[in-house]
Structure formats: structure tokens, C-alpha cells
Design a protein around this motif. Structure first.
Motif, PDB file in Angstrom:
ATOM      1  N   THR A 427      -3.081   3.035  -4.595  1.00  0.00           N
ATOM      2  CA  THR A 427      -1.787   3.054  -4.010  1.00  0.00           C
ATOM      3  C   THR A 427      -1.082   2.055  -4.617  1.00  0.00           C
ATOM      4  N   ALA A 428      -1.993   0.806  -5.122  1.00  0.00           N
ATOM      5  CA  ALA A 428      -1.101  -0.262  -5.504  1.00  0.00           C
ATOM      6  C   ALA A 428      -0.846  -0.328  -6.832  1.00  0.00           C
ATOM      7  N   LEU A 429      -0.842   0.731  -7.675  1.00  0.00           N
ATOM      8  CA  LEU A 429      -0.268   0.776  -8.909  1.00  0.00           C
ATOM      9  C   LEU A 429       1.198   0.478  -9.187  1.00  0.00           C
ATOM     10  N   ALA A 430       1.902   1.270  -8.335  1.00  0.00           N
ATOM     11  CA  ALA A 430       3.289   0.916  -8.433  1.00  0.00           C
ATOM     12  C   ALA A 430       3.764  -0.400  -8.165  1.00  0.00           C
ATOM     13  N   SER A 431       3.425  -0.995  -7.116  1.00  0.00           N
ATOM     14  CA  SER A 431       3.791  -2.217  -6.947  1.00  0.00           C
ATOM     15  C   SER A 431       3.266  -3.450  -7.718  1.00  0.00           C
ATOM     16  N   ALA A 432       1.745  -2.797  -8.170  1.00  0.00           N
ATOM     17  CA  ALA A 432       1.463  -4.031  -9.336  1.00  0.00           C
ATOM     18  C   ALA A 432       2.354  -4.172 -10.541  1.00  0.00           C
ATOM     19  N   VAL A 433       2.793  -2.795 -10.890  1.00  0.00           N
ATOM     20  CA  VAL A 433       3.702  -2.840 -12.245  1.00  0.00           C
ATOM     21  C   VAL A 433       5.050  -3.374 -11.871  1.00  0.00           C
ATOM     22  N   ALA A 434       5.538  -3.224 -10.567  1.00  0.00           N
ATOM     23  CA  ALA A 434       6.707  -3.910 -10.457  1.00  0.00           C
ATOM     24  C   ALA A 434       6.645  -5.277 -10.393  1.00  0.00           C
ATOM     25  N   ASP A 435       5.296  -5.518  -9.893  1.00  0.00           N
ATOM     26  CA  ASP A 435       5.032  -7.054  -9.589  1.00  0.00           C
ATOM     27  C   ASP A 435       4.803  -7.840 -10.648  1.00  0.00           C
ATOM     28  N   GLY A 436       4.769  -7.288 -11.858  1.00  0.00           N
ATOM     29  CA  GLY A 436       4.628  -7.836 -13.263  1.00  0.00           C
ATOM     30  C   GLY A 436       3.314  -8.029 -13.794  1.00  0.00           C
TER      31      GLY A 436
END
Lengths: 520, 80
Positions: A427-436
Motif C-alpha cells: 500500500t506504500a508504493l504510491a506514496s514511496a514514488v511520490a516521496d522520491g
């Protein structure tokens, strides 16, 4: 396999458990609810369960789906008895299998709590004195109890399971405002707001938002009510002392407005839990009493690109800040991690009850403005409120020069759900991508053709990556993914050994990434 | 010398014993002004733990002070 089911025969826990077995799971957590011999001080001899099956199964399935998505677990299931049950019998069973224990426990707890709150199931208790009574689902019971009925579930007569006697909520006094109207009311109903802290600030925030008809309200608080809270936390009463504030608040808010879906989380909000929890909400509100939590709320909001409304109080003063994606955040104002203990909280410094009342009311107002898209100057800095002199001063803040896009250059690295581990939940994939994070796909060409990685990534075959980790910048942050999470885990481990501390593996691999979780 | 309107918040107001004052000072920067007032009022917090705002905007401690500037010293506040 059904996620949620009813049974009029005894539940076969061995078969239920076996249905969750899974090679990728490292743990299993289960909850069993039993028929006990007393309720609200009355001796119970046996009971009957009745459900509105069609609706109940739909709602139950929805809860199972939410748990799987929210906690990234492998499998989850819930079975509930209907019909007559004897003392000691198993009434409800929940089981979850998952790669790691933390998510399994959390998802199991979530499922049983939500089933109790949301699924229309009624229980008829037969008491030792020959009397009997229907006990409704918790949500309706709370609404009825608090509407002035005698306390105690058995007091509701058969057939009065839903608050049918209550009038409908009426939003006319706000709908008449040109900024609200029917369209605005629909926006409020669709909004999901997470309130961290159910104390002096949280109480007015929650009360006004429930009254306004915000559709979903999450309330996070691990504390039990203390008598010293009551001068400012006016949703509670002396008789409530010792009970968890999140549950008390949820009960009162459901009574205030049964249309609001109130979700109580009796837990301490920290960076790891907020990362998961905040995902399901549109607006975050920090009503905590410490900087560690305030920064965690700010950081979760920035990472997820959601607005946050922050406030704090000190004696006769308060500070208010609205953080919007791309605007100055708490770290622009307080760049160096401000330490707790530096300045007093309410317990140490003292506060008059209405002071957090005023600041919390301002927070509620700012949330409504955000949802209704009404402009506010509070998003460009900090509002200093001095209730001693009754002055409000607006201090403009600028974004730190290093910040770009929607992110913040001062954010600490994203927290892993389990620090000991190498993995981030799917579930953290999208936020990790957004997070750089740089995503590295280690699958082979055939696999990649079959299911392309759903986000920008580098392709480095596993062997080449493990053979030469130095090809990566040692200070970078990397999220390695494969099909099921095993190769990526090995790769992340090799990278860590090679001194790349920011290397992580996507737990469960692409198989765990649902279509709805893929970053755009 | 310049005349500065100074405002204190939270624990600073408590320690200074007043919420605002007019200060005539030779201090050229916010940092120099704070050190002067810190000594005068026995303020415990150091500048690294505070923010300063000049004329309604958060400012750098090294920002120059103009005559008549309105300076606010803001400590972090935790309660809720």
C-alpha cells in the motif's frame, strides 16, 4: 472463498483457519467472540442472533476488503453465527494471515471492531430471571442510549433496533449559506476527516464536524479519560473516567449525528501508523498535545498530498496553521525538529478550558472551509491567537527554498511499518514514488512484459544488482520490487549489506499491489 | 539607534512579564535584538528554539531591523 459469512451451525475453526493458509504468510492472527454469562450486570442464560443477511453480508465483505487493502494482509475472513446459541459457544470468528504479525493483529482488530459497529446484527439475550431483550448492533445502541434512554442494552424493546424514533438531521442553518447550499452539503457528506487527538482541541473539532454532517470521521486517541480532562473536553462526563476517549467520542458523535460514519482508533498515532491510516482520509487534523505527533501528522499529509489543519495551545494562547499540498508546511515554520519538553503542554503549563475550545473551533472551521473550497489566509502561514488580549495576528510563512512540487525537502525518510524489517507494505508504493524513492524492478523480461511495473522505475536484473550494488548512490532511497516480494527482499538485504541504508523491498511484490493501489 | 515594537508570545511573555514593549536599540539584526532582550528579561530559550517574525512575516535571524519594525518572538507551543 467468502470473506464474510453467516452460519446457523457451530463454526469449524480448523477449516476456517486452514482456508487462510498461504506460503507467503509468516503469521496468522485470530479473534473469537464467545457467548458470556452476563451483560450489563444481568445474568444471561442463552441468546439468539438475527441478521439482515443481504445487507449484512455486503457490509461484511466490504469490511474484509478494507482490511486487506488498508493493512496489506494476504487473506482475511470472518464468520458469524445466527440463530440460538448456548453459553460458551463461539459467536463470531475472525482470522487473518499476513507476511508479518503487525498487520495481522491490526487487520484482525479492525475487522471485529468494524463488524460490531457496522454490520446489522441483533442479539436477543435470555436472562436468568426469565426476562429477555434485544440488543442492537453497537452503532444503533450507542445512538439510542445517548438519546436519553435508560443506560443498558437490554432496555430497548424488541423491534426498536434502529433509531426510528429519532428526527432526521437537519443542516438547513448551514445549507442556507451561499458557500454551502445542497452542493456544499454533498461535499461535506462525501468528506473523510481524520482527527488525531480527542482532547481539548479534538472535542470541538469532532463535535462541529459531526454536526456539520462530515460523512466519515476518524478519531485516533490512545488515552483513557481522566477527571482533569473535563474542564476542557466537554464531550465527556465524570462517569466516563477510565474509558478510552476515542471510543467515548465515537459513541457521543454517533448519538449527535447517526449519519456520520465514526471510526475510533484506540492507538497512539505515530509516523508508521499514520502512514497507513491517513491514506483513507481526505483531510488530517492534528489535535495532539505534543510535537512528535504534530510532525508525524504534518509529514503524513505532505507525503500523501493531503491538507492538514494543525493547532496547539499554551495557557491563554494558541497557534493555527493550515498545510496545503505545495504550500508551507510545519517544517517550513519549525525547520529543526522541535523537541517535546522544551515548552509546556496543558498538563505542565496549565490552560483555561475555553482556550483549546476556541482553537479547536477554528480548526473545525478551517476543515469546513477546505472541504467547501472557501479561501483562507491560514494556509499561508501561522495565525497567532492571544486570548488574553483577544488579538489575532497572522504571520506569513514561505516554503523552504529547497522544497519542490508537492513534497518537502525536510521530511525525514519514510518510516517502515516494522523498523526491523526491510520491507514496505504494498500500500506504500504510491506514496514511496511520490516521496522520491527510486523504484527498481528486478524481474526478467518475460515477467515485465506480462505485467509492467505501474510506476516510473529502473530495470536492473537481480543478479546484476546483487553483484554490483555500488552502481547505486549510497545515499539514495530505493524500493525494489519483483513479482511476489522474495527476490526484492533478497536484493534489499544485499543492498543494505553493501551500505545502502535506504534500500527497501515491496512486501508481497506486484501481486500485492491491487489495481486500485497502482500510482497513476 | 532605532525604535522597535516587540511582542512576546507564550513562555516568552511569561518570562518577560509583558506581552509587548517598545525598545530603543542599537541592534542591527533580529538575532542581536533577541540577545539583548534575553539578557534583560532572563529568557531561557535560545534563538534556535524560536522563530522570529518581522512586520508580519517569518524572518531570518540575520535579517536587518529597520526603524519602526514590528518584531514578534514566537516559541513553539505544544498543548492540545
Amino acid at each position: 472463498m467468502a470473506g464474510f459469512e453467516f452460519s446457523d451451525r457451530p463454526l469449524d475453526t480448523a477449516a476456517l483457519r486452514a482456508s487462510l493458509e498461504d506460503r507467503a504468510s509468516g503469521g496468522y492472527a485470530s479473534f473469537e467472540g464467545w457467548v458470556r454469562d452476563h451483560n450489563d450486570g444481568r445474568a444471561v442464560e442463552r441468546l439468539e442472533y438475527e441478521a439482515y443477511a443481504e445487507l449484512a453480508i455486503k457490509e461484511g465483505e466490504r469490511i474484509i476488503g478494507e482490511a486487506v487493502r488498508r493493512f496489506g494482509v494476504r487473506r482475511a475472513r470472518c464468520a458469524h453465527r445466527v440463530g440460538p446459541l448456548a453459553l460458551g459457544e463461539l459467536a463470531v470468528w475472525v482470522g487473518v494471515s499476513s507476511a508479518h504479525r503487525g498487520e495481522a493483529f491490526a487487520a484482525c482488530r479492525y475487522i471485529i471492531d468494524e463488524v460490531k459497529h457496522r454490520v446489522p446484527i441483533w442479539k436477543k439475550e435470555h436472562y436468568a430471571d426469565g426476562d429477555s431483550g434485544w440488543v442492537n448492533c453497537e452503532r444503533c445502541a450507542a445512538a439510542l442510549d445517548d438519546a436519553g434512554h435508560a443506560h443498558g442494552h437490554g432496555a430497548n424493546p424488541a423491534g426498536a433496533a434502529h433509531p426510528a424514533g429519532l428526527p432526521q438531521p437537519d443542516y438547513s442553518r448551514q445549507v442556507v449559506l451561499p458557500e454551502v447550499g445542497q452542493a456544499g452539503q454533498a461535499r461535506l457528506r462525501a468528506a473523510k476527516v481524520l482527527v488525531v487527538g480527542a482532547g481539548g482541541l479534538g472535542v470541538p473539532v469532532l463535535t462541529y464536524l459531526a454536526g456539520a454532517g462530515i460523512g466519515t470521521l476518524g478519531v485516533v486517541d490512545a488515552d483513557l479519560l481522566e477527571p482533569s480532562n473535563l474542564h476542557r473536553q466537554i464531550l465527556y462526563a465524570l462517569a466516563d473516567v477510565g474509558r478510552p476517549k476515542a471510543l467515548l467520542a465515537a459513541e457521543r458523535l454517533r448519538a449527535l449525528n447517526p449519519e456520520v460514519d465514526v471510526r475510533a482508533y484506540v492507538e497512539r498515532a505515530d509516523a508508521a501508523s499514520l502512514q497507513v491510516l491517513a491514506d483513507g482520509y481526505d483531510v488530517l487534523v492534528d489535535c495532539s498535545d505534543n510535537f512528535t505527533t504534530r510532525f508525524a501528522v504534518n509529514d503524513a499529509a505532505v507525503r500523501l498530498g493531503k491538507p492538514a489543519v494543525l493547532a496547539s495551545v499554551y495557557q491563554y494562547e494558541g497557534q493555527l496553521q493550515v498545510v496545503r499540498p505545495g504550500g508551507p508546511c510545519l517544517r517550513c515554520v519549525w525547520p529543526d525538529a522541535t523537541r517535546d519538553g522544551l515548552v509546556g503542554n496543558c498538563a505542565e503549563a496549565g490552560v483555561l478550558g475555553p482556550v483549546p475550545g476556541v482553537l479547536g473551533s477554528l480548526q473545525a472551521l478551517e476543515v469546513l472551509k477546505l472541504v467547501l473550497a472557501v479561501a483562507t489566509p491560514a494556509e499561508h502561514g501561522v495565525v497567532l491567537v492571544d486570548l488574553g488580549t483577544l488579538e489575532m495576528r497572522h504571520i506569513k510563512a514561505r516554503r523552504a527554498p529547497q522544497c519542490a512540487g508537492r513534497s518537502c525537502a525536510r521530511l525525514p525518510p519514510a518510516v517502515a511499518v516494522d523498523r526491523e524489517e526491510l520491507e514496505l507494505p504494498a500500500t506504500a508504493l504510491a506514496s514511496a514514488v511520490a516521496d522520491g524513492f527510486t523504484v527498481i524492478d528486478v524481474r526478467d523480461a518475460r515477467e515485465r512484459a506480462e505485467r509492467p511495473a505501474p510506476c516510473p522505475h529502473r530495470h536492473i536484473p537481480l543478479d546484476r544488482l546483487v553483484d554490483d550494488p555500488r552502481q547505486l548512490d549510497a545515499s539514495g532511497r530505493y524500493l525494489v520490487l519483483c513479482a511476489r516480494g522474495q527476490r526484492s527482499s533478497a536484493a534489499a538485504e544485499a543492498l543494505r549489506r553493501a551500505g545502502i541504508r535506504g534500500a527497501w523491498s515491496l512486501r508481497g511484490g506486484l501481486a500485492a499491489v491491487g489495481a486500485d493501489l497502482a500510482p497513476a | 539607534m532605532s525604535t522597535i515594537e516587540v511582542q512576546y508570545y507564550a513562555v516568552l511573555r511569561e518570562q518577560a512579564g509583558l506581552s509587548q514593549e517598545r525598545v530603543v536599540t542599537a541592534a542591527a539584526t533580529a538575532a542581536a535584538l533577541y540577545e539583548e532582550l534575553r539578557a534583560r528579561h532572563g529568557l531561557t530559550l535560545g534563538p534556535a528554539q524560536l522563530r522570529v517574525a518581522i512586520d508580519g512575516e517569518f524572518a531570518d535571524w540575520q535579517a536587518p531591523l529597520a526603524d519602526g519594525a514590528k518584531v514578534v518572538f514566537i516559541p513553539p507551543v505544544a498543548g492540545g
